[in-house]
Design a protein around this motif. Structure first.
Motif, short mmCIF file in Angstrom:
data_model
loop_
_atom_site.label_atom_id
_atom_site.label_comp_id
_atom_site.label_asym_id
_atom_site.label_seq_id
_atom_site.Cartn_x
_atom_site.Cartn_y
_atom_site.Cartn_z
N ASP A 1 0.84 -1.20 0.00
CA ASP A 1 0.00 0.00 0.00
C ASP A 1 0.88 1.25 0.00
O ASP A 1 1.54 1.55 0.99
CB ASP A 1 -0.91 -0.01 1.23
CG ASP A 1 -1.96 1.09 1.19
OD1 ASP A 1 -1.81 2.03 0.38
OD2 ASP A 1 -2.92 1.02 1.98
N PRO A 2 0.88 2.02 -1.10
CA PRO A 2 1.74 3.21 -1.15
C PRO A 2 1.28 4.33 -0.24
O PRO A 2 2.03 5.28 0.02
CB PRO A 2 1.67 3.63 -2.63
CG PRO A 2 0.34 3.11 -3.10
CD PRO A 2 0.11 1.83 -2.34
N ALA A 3 0.03 4.26 0.25
CA ALA A 3 -0.48 5.30 1.14
C ALA A 3 0.07 5.17 2.55
O ALA A 3 -0.05 6.11 3.35
CB ALA A 3 -2.00 5.25 1.17
N LEU A 4 0.67 4.03 2.88
CA LEU A 4 1.22 3.80 4.21
C LEU A 4 2.72 4.02 4.21
O LEU A 4 3.41 3.54 3.30
CB LEU A 4 0.92 2.37 4.67
CG LEU A 4 -0.54 1.96 4.82
CD1 LEU A 4 -0.64 0.46 5.10
CD2 LEU A 4 -1.21 2.75 5.94
N ASP A 5 3.22 4.75 5.21
CA ASP A 5 4.68 4.81 5.30
C ASP A 5 5.17 3.47 5.86
O ASP A 5 4.38 2.62 6.26
CB ASP A 5 5.15 6.00 6.14
CG ASP A 5 4.79 5.91 7.63
OD1 ASP A 5 4.76 4.80 8.19
OD2 ASP A 5 4.55 6.97 8.24
N ASP A 6 6.48 3.29 5.86
CA ASP A 6 7.03 1.98 6.19
C ASP A 6 6.68 1.52 7.60
O ASP A 6 6.35 0.35 7.81
CB ASP A 6 8.55 1.99 6.00
CG ASP A 6 8.95 2.16 4.54
OD1 ASP A 6 8.21 1.66 3.67
OD2 ASP A 6 9.99 2.77 4.28
N LEU A 7 6.72 2.41 8.55
CA LEU A 7 6.43 2.03 9.93
C LEU A 7 4.94 1.74 10.11
O LEU A 7 4.57 0.79 10.81
CB LEU A 7 6.87 3.14 10.90
CG LEU A 7 7.17 2.70 12.33
CD1 LEU A 7 8.28 1.64 12.35
CD2 LEU A 7 7.56 3.89 13.19
N GLN A 8 4.10 2.52 9.45
CA GLN A 8 2.65 2.25 9.49
C GLN A 8 2.33 0.90 8.88
O GLN A 8 1.51 0.14 9.42
CB GLN A 8 1.90 3.35 8.74
CG GLN A 8 1.87 4.70 9.42
CD GLN A 8 1.26 5.77 8.53
OE1 GLN A 8 1.35 5.71 7.29
NE2 GLN A 8 0.64 6.76 9.14
N ALA A 9 2.97 0.59 7.76
CA ALA A 9 2.71 -0.69 7.09
C ALA A 9 3.15 -1.85 7.96
O ALA A 9 2.46 -2.87 8.06
CB ALA A 9 3.43 -0.73 5.74
N LEU A 10 4.32 -1.72 8.60
CA LEU A 10 4.81 -2.79 9.46
C LEU A 10 3.86 -2.98 10.64
O LEU A 10 3.50 -4.12 10.98
CB LEU A 10 6.21 -2.46 9.95
CG LEU A 10 6.89 -3.49 10.85
CD1 LEU A 10 7.00 -4.83 10.14
CD2 LEU A 10 8.26 -3.00 11.29
N ARG A 11 3.43 -1.90 11.27
CA ARG A 11 2.52 -2.01 12.41
C ARG A 11 1.20 -2.64 12.00
O ARG A 11 0.68 -3.54 12.67
CB ARG A 11 2.26 -0.63 13.01
CG ARG A 11 1.31 -0.66 14.22
CD ARG A 11 1.01 0.75 14.72
NE ARG A 11 0.14 0.72 15.88
CZ ARG A 11 -1.19 0.66 15.82
NH1 ARG A 11 -1.80 0.59 14.63
NH2 ARG A 11 -1.92 0.64 16.93
N LEU A 12 0.63 -2.19 10.87
CA LEU A 12 -0.65 -2.74 10.43
C LEU A 12 -0.51 -4.21 10.07
O LEU A 12 -1.40 -5.02 10.36
CB LEU A 12 -1.18 -1.94 9.24
CG LEU A 12 -2.56 -2.37 8.70
CD1 LEU A 12 -3.61 -2.37 9.80
CD2 LEU A 12 -2.98 -1.48 7.54
N GLY A 13 0.60 -4.59 9.45
CA GLY A 13 0.82 -5.99 9.14
C GLY A 13 0.84 -6.85 10.40
O GLY A 13 0.29 -7.95 10.42
N ILE A 14 1.48 -6.34 11.45
CA ILE A 14 1.53 -7.08 12.71
C ILE A 14 0.13 -7.20 13.31
O ILE A 14 -0.26 -8.27 13.79
CB ILE A 14 2.49 -6.38 13.69
CG1 ILE A 14 3.92 -6.46 13.17
CG2 ILE A 14 2.40 -7.01 15.09
CD1 ILE A 14 4.91 -5.59 13.94
N VAL A 15 -0.63 -6.11 13.28
CA VAL A 15 -2.01 -6.15 13.79
C VAL A 15 -2.81 -7.21 13.05
O VAL A 15 -3.51 -8.04 13.66
CB VAL A 15 -2.68 -4.76 13.64
CG1 VAL A 15 -4.19 -4.86 13.90
CG2 VAL A 15 -2.06 -3.76 14.60
N GLN A 16 -2.71 -7.21 11.74
CA GLN A 16 -3.47 -8.17 10.94
C GLN A 16 -3.03 -9.60 11.22
O GLN A 16 -3.85 -10.52 11.25
CB GLN A 16 -3.33 -7.83 9.46
CG GLN A 16 -4.02 -6.55 9.07
CD GLN A 16 -3.78 -6.17 7.62
OE1 GLN A 16 -2.74 -6.52 7.04
NE2 GLN A 16 -4.71 -5.47 7.02
N GLN A 17 -1.73 -9.81 11.42
CA GLN A 17 -1.22 -11.16 11.70
C GLN A 17 -1.77 -11.67 13.03
O GLN A 17 -2.14 -12.85 13.15
CB GLN A 17 0.31 -11.15 11.73
CG GLN A 17 0.93 -12.52 11.99
CD GLN A 17 0.65 -13.52 10.88
OE1 GLN A 17 0.64 -13.16 9.71
NE2 GLN A 17 0.42 -14.77 11.25
#
Length: 203
Positions: A65-81
């Motif tokens: 997702d290009p709308a997410l910065d790298d830290l946001q993407a990592l955090r959201l991925g962890i939440v989803q996992q």
């Protein structure tokens, strides 16, 4: 049928479950299972594909997702996992059965799901490390921290009960728990302000 197969393999492991027993549990004939999936191993693959496809979709959408910065993407991925682990606690229990012995099954999980997703996560980790936003941590260490650590609360039900733990129930409660756990992981990864990445071992 696949959900029931996940439950059975999580409880007894691959070697501890026969097609006949699976048929009895699922209230279908083992001949039907053979006709549909070819073998016990074929059913195992289908059940894991069914479950892990949910996690794969979430990581692909988030990491790309290009709308997410790298830290946001990592955090959201962890939440989803973590939310995935709450929905499919059988998966980590199955991986605990399979992860210590080389087989086509554990290689299927790694080759089909982990390895293709790895570059999507690693490119964000590399940028975060280069920017001094996170400590230098290997992908492998992060994998076990995220996939296995938070999932234990949902997968290890007897241990959780003996510890007096109460896994959150309901989507809202699970998400709050997942966000809290993700924040702990992200906080641990983040470098102290102004110090850059901690001098730990690179990949």
């Amino acid at each position: 049928m696949l959900k029931g197969a996940l439950d059975a393999f999580a409880e007894r492991g691959y070697d501890g479950m026969s097609l006949r027993e699976l048929g009895r549990r699922l209230d279908v004939s083992h001949a039907l299972l053979t006709a549909r999936y070819g073998s016990k191993e074929g059913l195992w693959f289908a059940a894991l594909e069914y479950a892990l496809a949910h996690a794969e979709q979430g990581w692909r959408q988030t990491a790309g997702d290009p709308a997410l910065d790298d830290l946001q993407a990592l955090r959201l991925g962890i939440v989803q996992q973590i939310m995935f682990a709450a929905s499919f606690p059988q998966v980590v229990r199955i991986l605990n059965h399979e992860g210590g012995v080389d087989s086509d099954r554990i290689r299927f999980v790694v080759d089909r799901f982990v390895t293709p997703l790895r570059p999507l996560v690693e490119v964000r980790l590399k940028r975060l490390r280069a920017a001094g936003q996170i400590r230098s941590l290997s992908y492998e260490a992060l994998h076990f921290m995220v996939v296995h650590g938070p999932a234990a609360l949902f997968a290890n039900t007897v241990e959780s009960e003996l510890l007096g733990a109460h896994p959150p129930a309901g989507n809202d409660a699970v998400r709050r728990h997942a966000e809290a756990m993700a924040d702990v992981i992200i906080f641990g990864l983040s470098s102290p302000p102004g110090t850059g990445a901690a001098p730990t071992q690179e990949n």
